[in-house]
Design a protein around this motif. Structure first.
Motif, PDB file in Angstrom:
ATOM      1  N   PHE A 128      47.335  11.293 -60.008  1.00 16.02           N
ATOM      2  CA  PHE A 128      48.481  11.285 -59.016  1.00 16.02           C
ATOM      3  C   PHE A 128      49.280  10.055 -59.434  1.00 16.02           C
ATOM      4  O   PHE A 128      50.571  10.146 -59.149  1.00 16.02           O
ATOM      5  N   SER A 129      48.752   8.876 -59.812  1.00  9.29           N
ATOM      6  CA  SER A 129      49.615   7.775 -59.836  1.00  9.29           C
ATOM      7  C   SER A 129      50.589   7.751 -60.953  1.00  9.29           C
ATOM      8  O   SER A 129      51.667   7.074 -60.990  1.00  9.29           O
ATOM      9  N   VAL A 131      52.097  10.677 -61.818  1.00 17.40           N
ATOM     10  CA  VAL A 131      53.168  11.744 -61.199  1.00 17.40           C
ATOM     11  C   VAL A 131      54.216  11.194 -60.462  1.00 17.40           C
ATOM     12  O   VAL A 131      55.133  11.370 -60.493  1.00 17.40           O
ATOM     13  N   LEU A 132      53.331  10.687 -59.150  1.00 14.07           N
ATOM     14  CA  LEU A 132      54.244  10.283 -58.016  1.00 14.07           C
ATOM     15  C   LEU A 132      54.807   8.937 -58.168  1.00 14.07           C
ATOM     16  O   LEU A 132      54.168   7.790 -58.344  1.00 14.07           O
ATOM     17  N   GLY A 133      55.984   8.566 -58.434  1.00 19.00           N
ATOM     18  CA  GLY A 133      56.864   7.533 -58.604  1.00 19.00           C
ATOM     19  C   GLY A 133      58.048   7.331 -57.664  1.00 19.00           C
ATOM     20  O   GLY A 133      58.378   8.253 -57.119  1.00 19.00           O
ATOM     21  N   ILE A 136      59.792   7.138 -52.453  1.00 23.81           N
ATOM     22  CA  ILE A 136      59.090   8.046 -51.539  1.00 23.81           C
ATOM     23  C   ILE A 136      57.848   8.558 -52.311  1.00 23.81           C
ATOM     24  O   ILE A 136      56.610   8.809 -51.560  1.00 23.81           O
ATOM     25  N   GLY A 137      57.806   8.625 -53.439  1.00 24.02           N
ATOM     26  CA  GLY A 137      56.515   9.144 -54.361  1.00 24.02           C
ATOM     27  C   GLY A 137      55.164   8.028 -53.994  1.00 24.02           C
ATOM     28  O   GLY A 137      54.239   8.395 -53.730  1.00 24.02           O
ATOM     29  N   THR A 138      55.743   7.002 -53.790  1.00 27.77           N
ATOM     30  CA  THR A 138      54.756   5.529 -53.725  1.00 27.77           C
ATOM     31  C   THR A 138      54.276   5.729 -52.478  1.00 27.77           C
ATOM     32  O   THR A 138      53.005   5.682 -51.946  1.00 27.77           O
ATOM     33  N   LEU A 140      54.145   8.659 -50.549  1.00 23.82           N
ATOM     34  CA  LEU A 140      53.190   9.845 -50.160  1.00 23.82           C
ATOM     35  C   LEU A 140      51.786   9.662 -51.140  1.00 23.82           C
ATOM     36  O   LEU A 140      50.954  10.010 -50.779  1.00 23.82           O
ATOM     37  N   MET A 141      52.018   8.782 -52.214  1.00 26.38           N
ATOM     38  CA  MET A 141      50.725   8.281 -52.858  1.00 26.38           C
ATOM     39  C   MET A 141      49.832   7.626 -51.890  1.00 26.38           C
ATOM     40  O   MET A 141      48.650   7.848 -51.869  1.00 26.38           O
TER      41      MET A 141
END
Length: 339
Positions: A128-129, A131-133, A136-138, A140-141
């Protein structure tokens, strides 16, 4: 849920309803099924521990394979130093258990499981780390992956062994073992951060650079208590669930939600706060705003944990005094989870 089948209630225990509406291990096949079930449960538990051990060893090897041998003692010392604040909180939680002292071997086992289960968390989080950048992605992570995964595996470290021991005989024991699991998780996490940081240091300037960059140890020392506080909350509710079986599921989920929220919000706000202060005051060392944030944020939730444990302790003392006055004994009921 009904305690008995309608046929059993109508029979009123006057008829043998074995294998019709009731069951007990009577035949060889019944006994074989019982043994296979028990072996299966044991296999799943210790198989999970074995997998966690292999993952942890793999992560340590991958992280430290290029590290010089003489750096290992340095990592060990810095890791111990970084874990001291978290250890202090564990000692306080341990001392707050007014019911009975927890066995050292069970406490040690929980600590080791907390260390090993960090490997499982890392394995789950890694895809997941990547993919999520982005901002906002951080976030959500933090809320959807890091918080839930890490708090769940720490709770599993308690459930796998300590939860099933006779010494787990009070709600507050859950907070004790949860805090210990959090200490184990924080210790291995600190070791990895410190080890990776030292791996970048040139060999000829090791001593000077370690002295100059001791901020990584200080940073991990400030972050470590968080893991203890989060999992102490979740552990307390695991203990509450143990003695409230009809609502055990929702109680455990409530504890996890609390731990996940505190954990993920800590990660999110610390990132935003430090980033804002650094942007506004570029000359201010990062450690200073981080220290201020940790002092306020973890201080607040540490105080809430203190209030919860203190309330249990005061009520226990009050009821114990009343019990002594009435001439009766104070005992703890056993549950089906003691099997």
């Amino acid at each position: 849920m009904a305690d008995r089948d309608p046929l059993e209630r109508l029979g009123n225990q006057s008829r043998d309803l074995y294998d019709v509406a009731t069951w007990e291990p009577r035949t060889a096949l019944d006994r074989l099924a019982s043994k296979l079930y028990r072996w299966g449960i044991v296999g799943v538990r210790w198989g999970t521990v074995l997998i966690a051990l292999l993952l942890t060893l793999g992560i340590l090897y991958a992280s430290f394979r290029d590290l010089r041998t003489k750096s290992v003692p340095v990592i060990g010392v810095l890791t111990v130093l970084s874990a001291l604040p978290a250890l202090a909180i564990v000692v306080y939680v341990y001392a707050s258990d007014v019911t009975a002292s927890e066995p050292v071997d069970v406490v040690a086992s929980t600590f080791v499981l907390g260390v090993l289960f960090a490997g499982l968390a890392a394995l789950i989080e890694a895809p997941f780390s990547a993919v999520l950048g982005g901002p906002i992605g951080t976030i959500l992570m933090y809320y959807l992956i890091v918080g839930p995964v890490e708090e769940f595996v720490k709770l599993c470290a308690v459930w796998l062994f300590a939860y099933r021991q006779p010494s787990f005989d009070a709600v507050i024991d859950g907070a004790v073992y949860g805090a210990v699991a959090g200490l184990g998780f924080a210790t291995i996490e600190n070791a990895l951060y410190i080890g990776v940081d030292l791996a970048r240091i040139p060999a000829e300037t090791m001593l000077q650079t370690v002295t100059a960059r001791s901020d990584i140890t200080a940073t991990r020392a400030l972050a470590g208590p968080g893991h203890v506080i989060y999992s102490a909350f979740a552990g307390y509710y695991l203990g509450l669930a143990r003695f409230n079986l009809d609502d055990a599921g929702p109680i455990v989920v409530k504890g996890l939600l609390i731990a996940v929220f505190i954990h993920a919000t800590y990660n999110t706000l610390s990132t935003l706060f430090i980033g804002t202060v650094t942007a506004a005051f570029p000359t201010v060392p990062t450690l200073i705003p981080f220290f201020v944030f940790v002092l306020v944020y973890l201080g607040f939730f540490g105080y809430l944990l203190f209030r919860k444990l203190d309330r249990y302790r005061r009520l226990y003392a009050k009821f114990a005094d009343e019990t002594d006055e009435n001439g009766s004994s104070l005992t703890v009921a056993r549950t089906e989870f003691d099997e």
